[in-house]
Design an enzyme around this catalytic site. Structure first.
Site, PDB file in Angstrom:
ATOM      1  N   HIS A 180       0.813  -1.216   0.000  1.00  0.00           N
ATOM      2  CA  HIS A 180       0.000   0.000   0.000  1.00  0.00           C
ATOM      3  C   HIS A 180       0.848   1.269   0.000  1.00  0.00           C
ATOM      4  CE1 HIS A 180      -3.823   1.978   0.267  1.00  0.00           C
ATOM      5  NE2 HIS A 180      -3.413   2.714   1.281  1.00  0.00           N
ATOM      6  N   CYS A 181       2.180   1.137  -0.102  1.00  0.00           N
ATOM      7  CA  CYS A 181       3.023   2.320  -0.017  1.00  0.00           C
ATOM      8  C   CYS A 181       3.713   2.659  -1.334  1.00  0.00           C
ATOM      9  CB  CYS A 181       4.079   2.133   1.085  1.00  0.00           C
ATOM     10  SG  CYS A 181       3.397   2.120   2.752  1.00  0.00           S
ATOM     11  N   ILE A 182       4.633   1.809  -1.766  1.00  0.00           N
ATOM     12  CA  ILE A 182       5.522   2.177  -2.873  1.00  0.00           C
ATOM     13  C   ILE A 182       4.775   2.395  -4.186  1.00  0.00           C
ATOM     14  CG2 ILE A 182       7.614   1.557  -4.115  1.00  0.00           C
ATOM     15  CD1 ILE A 182       8.475  -0.061  -1.724  1.00  0.00           C
TER      16      ILE A 182
ATOM     17  N   ASP B  34       2.405   6.001  -2.990  1.00  0.00           N
ATOM     18  CA  ASP B  34       2.870   7.223  -2.334  1.00  0.00           C
ATOM     19  C   ASP B  34       3.548   8.225  -3.260  1.00  0.00           C
ATOM     20  OD1 ASP B  34       1.858   5.963  -0.163  1.00  0.00           O
ATOM     21  OD2 ASP B  34       3.770   5.589   0.820  1.00  0.00           O
TER      22      ASP B  34
END
Length: 435
Positions: A272-274, A277
């Protein structure tokens, strides 16, 4: 005595009640950690099934055992969908998703909806902390005005901080308590109160000058990884064209004791980040007239990798006189990285979708994901396929998308007709194609 002085005393005495909003891969571990150190925790989520499971001592995240849930319950932990209970807590820690919309722009609806649901039940003397990754300025521009509209002024009668989550699911060396905690406050007093609360649960606190600096820090961490993974993925494509094993090259380069950090290529970015974001920063940067070309290029390369894998599958099948359409293809590993059950933004799912669109008959096998999970953009009515010599031989192609340690790699190599390896698990063999 001021409301913030009362809050400071409650935090110091560990009598403060902590509310965790969003009981997923970030919120639940944090809730359990605060419970472990003796603070009363109320967990909030809109999913009634999650609340029911937790209150009955069960877990829905593989790495969190029922024993840990039960221990938290014994310490007074409760899960609820009733946001009116916000009035009972002294600290509101928001750990909800921040996805992208269909135009790949920031979607803050989970944050806004959570804050709007909680605000009618807030009161002076509470601390609000946002942990969800977002663009610099969100705490000041989205949360603070909403607090002020309810008579809550950060640093005067409430506290407002940003402290980004840094969870790394499946990492055996760094749990919630071990990962240094970045924190920025709207005012110096806010920062002091937020640090005092978190340091009960986290070993090392890293205060920065503002919420914007904390927000940017989290983005830099993930953009750093995105850019370097994009670089090594592009290098993989070039090396493949040249007949060079990129994994051999990376291992050789990593022997240099300075100036080089090894990153591994793969079938695309997950979690859910890289994958998400960097787009939060590129979107916000446009407000300042800045075009983040370098960041966006890395995103384009990484976003293309599932398509590149599918092309390699098509080529490999074609060499064996088969088409993708009508072929039986088994994807190994649904999680976005090995040895976990988290499938958020997994490139394996994108690969499955692309192959199915070309007419392939898709199956998957993942010891950590027994049933294909509910997703916003994808739906497969599938269960994990048990691996055996007979099962493997029945598929025209097997794609290693996630290299879980639980797979029997000798079995796979011996009995699969064709393996497309996106993780560099094997050296060359007649039935193995690197992708």
């Amino acid at each position: 005595m001021s409301t913030l002085h009362v809050l400071r005393n409650r935090i110091a005495q560990k009598s403060a009640v902590v509310g965790i909003y969003g009981l997923g891969y970030v919120g639940l571990p944090l809730a359990l950690r605060f419970s472990e150190v003796g603070l009363k925790v109320v967990g909030f989520d809109i999913d009634t099934s999650k609340a029911a499971l937790l209150n009955s001592g069960q877990s829905y995240i593989e790495r969190i055992t029922p024993d840990r849930i039960q221990h938290a319950l014994d310490q007074g932990f409760e899960a609820t969908t009733d946001f009116a209970r916000t009035s009972e807590v002294n600290a509101l820690i928001i750990c909800v998703p921040t996805p992208l919309n269909r135009h790949r722009e920031p979607d803050l609806s989970f944050i806004v909806n959570t804050v709007e649901a909680a605000l009618p039940h807030t009161h002076p003397g509470q601390l609000v902390s946002l942990e969800s990754t977002t663009w610099p300025g969100t705490t000041d521009e989205v949360l603070a005005p909403r607090l002020r509209a309810h008579g809550l002024e950060p640093g005067v009668n409430c506290a407002l901080v940003f402290s980004p989550e840094r969870e790394d699911p499946g990492n055996p060396h760094y749990g919630t308590k071990d990962i240094p905690k970045i924190i920025g406050g709207t005012t110096a007093r806010c920062l002091e109160l937020g640090t005092a609360l978190y340091q009960h649960a986290i070993q090392t606190m890293v205060p920065v000058s503002s919420t914007r600096a904390a927000e940017m820090t989290k983005l830099l961490e993930n953009i750093h990884r995105s850019v370097n993974i994009g670089l090594v993925n592009e290098m993989k494509i070039v090396a493949d064209k040249m007949g060079i094993n990129i994994h051999e090259v990376i291992d050789a380069a990593a022997t240099k004791p300075f100036g080089f950090v090894p990153y591994k290529p793969g079938p695309g970015l997950g979690g859910h980040c890289i994958p998400i974001d960097p787009y939060y920063l590129t979107w916000k940067a446009r407000e300042y007239g800045v075009n983040t070309r370098f960041i966006e290029l890395a995103g384009e390369i990484n976003h293309h990798m599932p398509h590149w894998v599918v092309g390699k599958v098509a080529d490999a099948l074609n060499e064996r006189g088969k088409a993708v359409k009508g072929s039986r293809i088994l994807v190994l590993g649904l999680a976005y990285k090995k040895n976990i059950d988290d499938t958020r933004e997994s490139p394996a799912v994108e690969i499955m979708d692309l192959l199915q669109a070309r007419g392939a008959h898709i199956g998957y096998s993942d010891p950590h994901v027994p049933v294909f999970p509910r997703k916003r953009d994808y739906h497969f009515d599938l269960e994990s396929v048990p691996l055996s010599a007979q099962t493997l031989a029945s598929y025209d192609c097997v794609i290693l998308a996630t290299d879980h340690d639980g797979f029997d790699y000798a079995l796979l190599k011996s009995h699969a007709q064709l393996i497309v390896d996106t993780r560099g698990r094997w050296t060359s063999a007649p039935n193995i194609v690197s992708a």
